[in-house]
Scaffold this active site. Structure first.
Site, mmCIF file in Angstrom:
data_model
loop_
_atom_site.group_PDB
_atom_site.id
_atom_site.type_symbol
_atom_site.label_atom_id
_atom_site.label_comp_id
_atom_site.label_asym_id
_atom_site.label_seq_id
_atom_site.Cartn_x
_atom_site.Cartn_y
_atom_site.Cartn_z
ATOM 1 N N HIS A 56 32.275 12.396 -34.387
ATOM 2 C CA HIS A 56 33.584 12.392 -35.260
ATOM 3 C C HIS A 56 34.844 12.016 -34.557
ATOM 4 O O HIS A 56 34.757 11.859 -33.330
ATOM 5 C CB HIS A 56 33.547 14.109 -35.751
ATOM 6 C CG HIS A 56 33.740 14.994 -34.634
ATOM 7 N ND1 HIS A 56 32.859 15.390 -33.545
ATOM 8 C CD2 HIS A 56 34.863 15.874 -34.636
ATOM 9 C CE1 HIS A 56 33.355 16.247 -32.917
ATOM 10 N NE2 HIS A 56 34.592 16.864 -33.483
ATOM 11 N N HIS A 58 37.779 13.613 -33.695
ATOM 12 C CA HIS A 58 38.742 14.383 -32.534
ATOM 13 C C HIS A 58 38.771 13.811 -31.317
ATOM 14 O O HIS A 58 37.822 13.261 -31.098
ATOM 15 C CB HIS A 58 38.098 15.689 -32.695
ATOM 16 C CG HIS A 58 38.304 16.686 -33.703
ATOM 17 N ND1 HIS A 58 37.747 17.746 -34.113
ATOM 18 C CD2 HIS A 58 39.435 16.347 -34.822
ATOM 19 C CE1 HIS A 58 38.101 18.491 -35.257
ATOM 20 N NE2 HIS A 58 39.113 17.653 -35.651
ATOM 21 N N ASP A 60 39.023 14.843 -28.459
ATOM 22 C CA ASP A 60 37.972 15.159 -27.228
ATOM 23 C C ASP A 60 36.611 14.723 -27.389
ATOM 24 O O ASP A 60 36.030 15.071 -26.707
ATOM 25 C CB ASP A 60 38.198 16.619 -27.026
ATOM 26 C CG ASP A 60 37.514 17.362 -28.411
ATOM 27 O OD1 ASP A 60 38.070 17.178 -29.431
ATOM 28 O OD2 ASP A 60 36.676 18.419 -28.182
ATOM 29 N N HIS A 61 36.469 13.788 -28.634
ATOM 30 C CA HIS A 61 35.145 13.151 -28.346
ATOM 31 C C HIS A 61 35.137 11.539 -28.671
ATOM 32 O O HIS A 61 34.324 10.712 -28.313
ATOM 33 C CB HIS A 61 34.565 13.509 -29.953
ATOM 34 C CG HIS A 61 34.175 14.988 -29.856
ATOM 35 N ND1 HIS A 61 33.005 15.685 -29.629
ATOM 36 C CD2 HIS A 61 34.969 15.970 -30.011
ATOM 37 C CE1 HIS A 61 32.844 16.871 -29.544
ATOM 38 N NE2 HIS A 61 34.175 17.148 -29.698
ATOM 39 N N HIS A 113 32.948 20.717 -39.791
ATOM 40 C CA HIS A 113 34.181 20.890 -38.857
ATOM 41 C C HIS A 113 35.177 19.560 -39.081
ATOM 42 O O HIS A 113 36.217 20.112 -39.265
ATOM 43 C CB HIS A 113 33.425 20.444 -37.479
ATOM 44 C CG HIS A 113 34.276 20.559 -36.301
ATOM 45 N ND1 HIS A 113 35.097 21.429 -36.103
ATOM 46 C CD2 HIS A 113 34.363 19.254 -35.668
ATOM 47 C CE1 HIS A 113 35.642 21.313 -35.113
ATOM 48 N NE2 HIS A 113 35.261 19.820 -34.720
ATOM 49 N N ASP A 132 30.169 19.152 -32.609
ATOM 50 C CA ASP A 132 30.756 20.263 -33.317
ATOM 51 C C ASP A 132 30.194 20.946 -34.385
ATOM 52 O O ASP A 132 30.981 21.796 -35.091
ATOM 53 C CB ASP A 132 32.492 19.914 -33.336
ATOM 54 C CG ASP A 132 32.837 19.759 -31.667
ATOM 55 O OD1 ASP A 132 32.241 19.678 -30.953
ATOM 56 O OD2 ASP A 132 34.059 19.419 -31.596
ATOM 57 N N HIS A 170 30.277 21.419 -26.630
ATOM 58 C CA HIS A 170 31.268 22.295 -25.926
ATOM 59 C C HIS A 170 30.438 23.421 -25.240
ATOM 60 O O HIS A 170 29.553 23.859 -25.748
ATOM 61 C CB HIS A 170 32.025 23.001 -26.965
ATOM 62 C CG HIS A 170 33.453 21.887 -27.433
ATOM 63 N ND1 HIS A 170 34.454 21.404 -26.592
ATOM 64 C CD2 HIS A 170 33.259 21.208 -28.592
ATOM 65 C CE1 HIS A 170 35.184 20.632 -27.464
ATOM 66 N NE2 HIS A 170 34.623 20.292 -28.580
HETATM 67 FE FE FE Z 1 35.367 18.980 -29.910
HETATM 68 ZN ZN ZN Z 2 35.798 18.371 -33.101
#
Ligand code: FE
Ligand code: ZN
Length: 254
Positions: A56, A58, A60-61, A113, A132, A170
């Site tokens: 996805h 975001h 942080d991915h 999410h 996530d 995570h």
């Molecule tokens: Fe994340």
């Molecule tokens: Zn995420």
């Protein structure tokens, strides 16, 4: 033959995964929070990257995708999110057939999410990369989707074989476990898993990947259809989505 899977801690609490097929030499990563720790794994093992799978949009991915990608590396992500992902070489959607590391992969559209969050299931290895969406003892916050969407996404993942390894995004498990205990303080499977998680974190060991069977037994978000949980919330007659939404609402305020 199963793929080798390496769990790679990234940033403060993210996990990325490296997959390797020793027969074909192919190597894939799932999500790239940060290129450096993944390059380290590839270098240490002498593996050459062939594919990057993105769950996805975001940061942080995906933040390390441009740094990690190189000539001959195929970047794969959701068609629905192509406009907000790094440039994709191959787009996928629900039911797409894909071969990665010599293994056929089933793509699940798992919104909730985010809209456009996908999960990758490798039936031969018995692993699902759920980032996530389905997390160890938890699920992602509903930033873009509705409780309906997330419950449908989780329900599809719950239908995978119980021995499936759930590779999530995570290290949130200790906090998730504390929350789960407020929902089902008398669930014996939950009580014993909380002890294991507490010990793992005290030893600085990761709590992911996890087993789907353990998630079904202890993860409150997968248990919105369980009569005893509904009763514990005073929602005996509510439908599963309403119970899921109530658990998510409580977690958001936890
Ligand atoms: Fe994340
Ligand atoms: Zn995420």
């Amino acid at each position: 033959m199963s793929l080798e899977i390496v769990t790679v801690p990234c940033l403060s609490d993210n996990y990325a995964y490296v997959l390797h097929n020793a027969n074909t030499g192919e190597t894939a990563v799932v999500d790239v929070p940060d290129a450096a720790p993944l390059k380290q794994v590839l270098n240490d093992r002498g593996w050459t990257l062939t594919d990057i799978l993105i769950t996805h949009h975001h940061y942080d991915h995906i933040d390390g995708v441009e740094d990690l990608r190189g000539p001959g590396v195929r970047v794969i992500g959701a068609a629905a999110d192509a406009h907000r992902l790094p440039p994709l070489d191959q787009t996928v959607e629900q039911g797409s057939d894909l071969i990665v590391c010599g293994e056929s992969v089933q793509v699940f559209d798992t919104p909730g999410h985010t809209i456009g969050h996908v999960s990758f299931y490798f039936p031969d290895t018995g692993a699902a990369f759920t980032a996530d969406t389905l997390m160890a003892m938890g699920c992602g916050r509903l930033f873009e989707g509705t409780p309906d969407m997330m419950w449908a996404s989780l329900s599809a993942l719950m239908a995978l074989p119980p021995e499936t390894t759930i590779c999530s995004g995570h290290e949130y498990t200790a906090a998730n476990a504390r929350f789960a205990m407020t929902i089902e303080p008398e669930n014996p499977d939950l009580i014993s898993r909380v002890q294991q998680i507490t010990q793992a974190r005290a030893d600085n060991r990761p709590t992911v990947p996890s087993k789907l069977a353990d998630e079904i037994a202890t993860n409150p978000f997968l248990r919105a259809n369980v009569p005893t949980l509904k009763a514990a919330l005073g929602m005996e007659h509510a439908d599963d989505v309403a119970v899921f939404a109530e658990i998510r609402r409580r977690k958001d305020n936890f």
